[in-house]
Design an enzyme around this catalytic site. Structure first.
Site, short mmCIF file in Angstrom:
data_model
loop_
_atom_site.label_atom_id
_atom_site.label_comp_id
_atom_site.label_asym_id
_atom_site.label_seq_id
_atom_site.Cartn_x
_atom_site.Cartn_y
_atom_site.Cartn_z
N LYS A 203 0.98 -1.32 -0.49
CA LYS A 203 -0.30 0.35 0.27
C LYS A 203 0.64 0.93 0.08
O LYS A 203 2.07 1.05 0.25
CB LYS A 203 -1.08 0.12 1.05
CG LYS A 203 -2.27 -0.83 0.95
CD LYS A 203 -3.48 -0.84 2.05
CE LYS A 203 -4.43 -2.13 0.97
NZ LYS A 203 -5.26 -2.44 2.21
N ARG A 237 -4.00 -9.81 4.81
CA ARG A 237 -4.58 -9.91 3.45
C ARG A 237 -3.46 -9.67 2.55
O ARG A 237 -3.30 -8.26 2.72
CB ARG A 237 -5.95 -9.13 3.38
CG ARG A 237 -6.76 -8.86 1.91
CD ARG A 237 -7.08 -7.85 1.09
NE ARG A 237 -7.92 -8.40 -0.07
CZ ARG A 237 -7.16 -7.46 -0.88
NH1 ARG A 237 -6.72 -6.81 -0.85
NH2 ARG A 237 -7.99 -8.14 -1.60
#
Ligand code: 9MG
Length: 257
Positions: A203, A237
């Site tokens: 991210k 995740r």
């Protein structure tokens, strides 16, 4: 939880697995690497992603679901739409991962009508605009309050608490400082009494911290996932299952002694 995005435009692996054979090969690779869940997505949720029709989303995910019917682990579908949820569950999915926490019309009922697991994620705003100066007085308190309300809504719709997972939604309407506050205090979410998931993989906050582009965020992703586990996450995740599992194995070996 290993990620397979069957999309042309996901921020990290967009376009790599649009071909059903490539998506299946990747899912099998993540299974071989030891993924405990596979999360399949047919619509990108990255900031500015193009909207996709329900039919197109289904056309992307259904062939992969059919091919994974006999998979040895639960298959999750990352979607926010009730019709996609229903069809995915019919096609063999046993978990729904919803970045809108079952807020879209019919979503609560679609999940309640099955016995699947459900991941309720927090996000602030729409993907198109959510990263434009998000504001919180206390990000942990606000995200927690929202997730508590969504757990209550799910229970009221008939979804048993032991089917529910919550996720603070790192990067969804949060600055790097908000994401780090949430990571630092992730264990506070455990008091909501359900499993906690965390998604840090590749991210943009990791890009801000390291100065590296998406393709060079493997080490930072593994570090962030390990920290999330140490701060109480039950489910991670990730795109890079093997590397994340190695890091967790080292931590677990230390804890076992
Ligand atoms: C779909 N998706 C993208 N990022 C995510 C995250 O951090 N958590 C969950 N549950 N889903 C995500």
């Amino acid at each position: 939880m290993g990620v397979v995005n069957v999309t042309p435009d996901s921020f990290s692996d967009g376009g790599q697995y649009l071909d059903p054979a490539a998506a299946l090969a990747h899912a099998r690779q993540l299974l071989a690497e030891g993924a405990d869940v596979i999360d399949i997505g047919g619509e990108s949720t990255r900031p500015g992603a193009a909207p996709v029709s329900e039919d197109a989303e289904l056309a992307r995910i259904l062939p992969l679901l059919e091919a994974l019917r006999d998979a040895p682990v639960p298959i999750s579908v990352d979607t926010r739409r009730a019709r996609v949820m229903r069809e995915a569950l019919l096609a063999g999915a046993s978990m729904i991962n919803d970045v809108e926490a079952l807020e879209s019309p019919g979503a609560l009922d679609a999940v309640a009508a099955s016995d699947c697991a459900i991941c309720l994620m927090h996000k602030k705003g729409d993907p198109a605009t959510m990263q434009r100066d998000p504001q919180y007085a206390d990000v942990v308190a606000e995200v927690k309050e929202y997730l508590a309300a969504r757990i209550a809504a799910a229970e009221q719709a008939g979804i048993a608490r032991d089917r529910i997972v919550i996720d603070p939604g790192f990067g969804f309407g949060k600055t790097p400082a908000h994401n780090l506050d949430l990571l630092r205090r992730l264990d506070e979410f455990r008091s909501l009494g359900v499993a906690v998931a965390a998604g840090w993989s590749r991210k943009s906050t990791l890009g801000v911290i390291t100065g590296k582009p998406v393709a060079e965020r493997l080490a930072a992703s593994v570090a962030a996932s390990l920290l999330a586990a140490q701060h109480g996450a039950h489910i991670l995740r990730v795109h890079d299952v093997a590397e994340t599992k190695d890091a967790l194995a080292v931590w677990q070996a230390l804890r076992a002694r």
